[in-house]
Design a protein around this motif. Sequence first.
Motif, PDB file in Angstrom:
ATOM      1  N   GLU A 171      -6.294   3.312 -10.443  1.00 37.85           N
ATOM      2  CA  GLU A 171      -5.060   3.655  -9.602  1.00 37.85           C
ATOM      3  C   GLU A 171      -6.187   4.519  -8.970  1.00 37.85           C
ATOM      4  O   GLU A 171      -6.691   5.525  -9.251  1.00 37.85           O
ATOM      5  N   ASN A 173      -1.552   4.298  -2.083  1.00 33.51           N
ATOM      6  CA  ASN A 173      -1.183   3.861  -3.153  1.00 33.51           C
ATOM      7  C   ASN A 173      -2.635   2.602  -3.264  1.00 33.51           C
ATOM      8  O   ASN A 173      -2.099   1.423  -2.919  1.00 33.51           O
ATOM      9  N   PHE A 221      -5.362   6.804  -4.659  1.00 33.17           N
ATOM     10  CA  PHE A 221      -4.577   7.356  -3.586  1.00 33.17           C
ATOM     11  C   PHE A 221      -5.583   8.027  -2.844  1.00 33.17           C
ATOM     12  O   PHE A 221      -5.725   9.322  -2.823  1.00 33.17           O
ATOM     13  N   ASP A 222      -5.323   7.460  -1.305  1.00 30.37           N
ATOM     14  CA  ASP A 222      -6.696   8.119  -0.476  1.00 30.37           C
ATOM     15  C   ASP A 222      -5.976   7.477   0.835  1.00 30.37           C
ATOM     16  O   ASP A 222      -5.167   6.118   0.559  1.00 30.37           O
ATOM     17  N   GLU A 264      -1.678   8.977   2.921  1.00 26.81           N
ATOM     18  CA  GLU A 264      -2.357   8.181   1.521  1.00 26.81           C
ATOM     19  C   GLU A 264      -1.372   6.987   1.196  1.00 26.81           C
ATOM     20  O   GLU A 264      -0.356   7.303   0.724  1.00 26.81           O
ATOM     21  N   GLY A 298       0.623   3.563   2.929  1.00 26.84           N
ATOM     22  CA  GLY A 298       1.825   5.393   2.878  1.00 26.84           C
ATOM     23  C   GLY A 298       2.723   4.919   3.594  1.00 26.84           C
ATOM     24  O   GLY A 298       2.722   3.362   4.306  1.00 26.84           O
TER      25      GLY A 298
END
Length: 197
Positions: free
Chosen positions: A51, A105, A53-54, A103, A97
Amino acid sequence: KSQKMLSIILASSFLFSYVSADLEIAPYEVTKSHEGWEERSYPAVKWISAEGFDIRPHDGESHDRIFFQLFNYIDGQNDQGVKIPMTAPVTLRILPGEGPNCEGNFTMSFFIPMAFQENTPVPNNPDIYIEERPAMNVAALRFPGFPGDIDFSIKAAELYELATAEGVNVADVPLWTAGYSGPNVIINRRNEVWLEV
């Protein structure tokens, strides 16, 4: 820093060797062909996943970090100490997001070869896991080049319009992206966007 550079060099040489060979591709069946896109059915199979986040799942810093975590798994960092052949595609499942510049997922995954679907090696790294991806149906659009996040978004919007114009109900989230070509492949690159049906 030198450790990271060494990892990149080793991975690049490994990637070069796999891009010039035939990769095992995750199985699917084309259920209907359309002008410029197709409907597919994917069976339930195992993937190795992590996983992230970005804001930019393809272009951001977390992309490379997660890629190398997965690469290390197939390079022998697993409970059996075995090297697992590289496969295609590398997929990203992206949940954007809530607002602009938020961010999102994402889950990056490598398909686990059919020879390792049973008795699958367990990753040593607790940040990655064996994903038992259920069967799914998707609309898929294929295109060339070296796409970034904006390119994938444009192609996903194009696929959404093509599918809905044909009366195919597709979900706008999650967005799936699939890369079949290593970094050393310059021509005839294969990239895809998928939308769940």
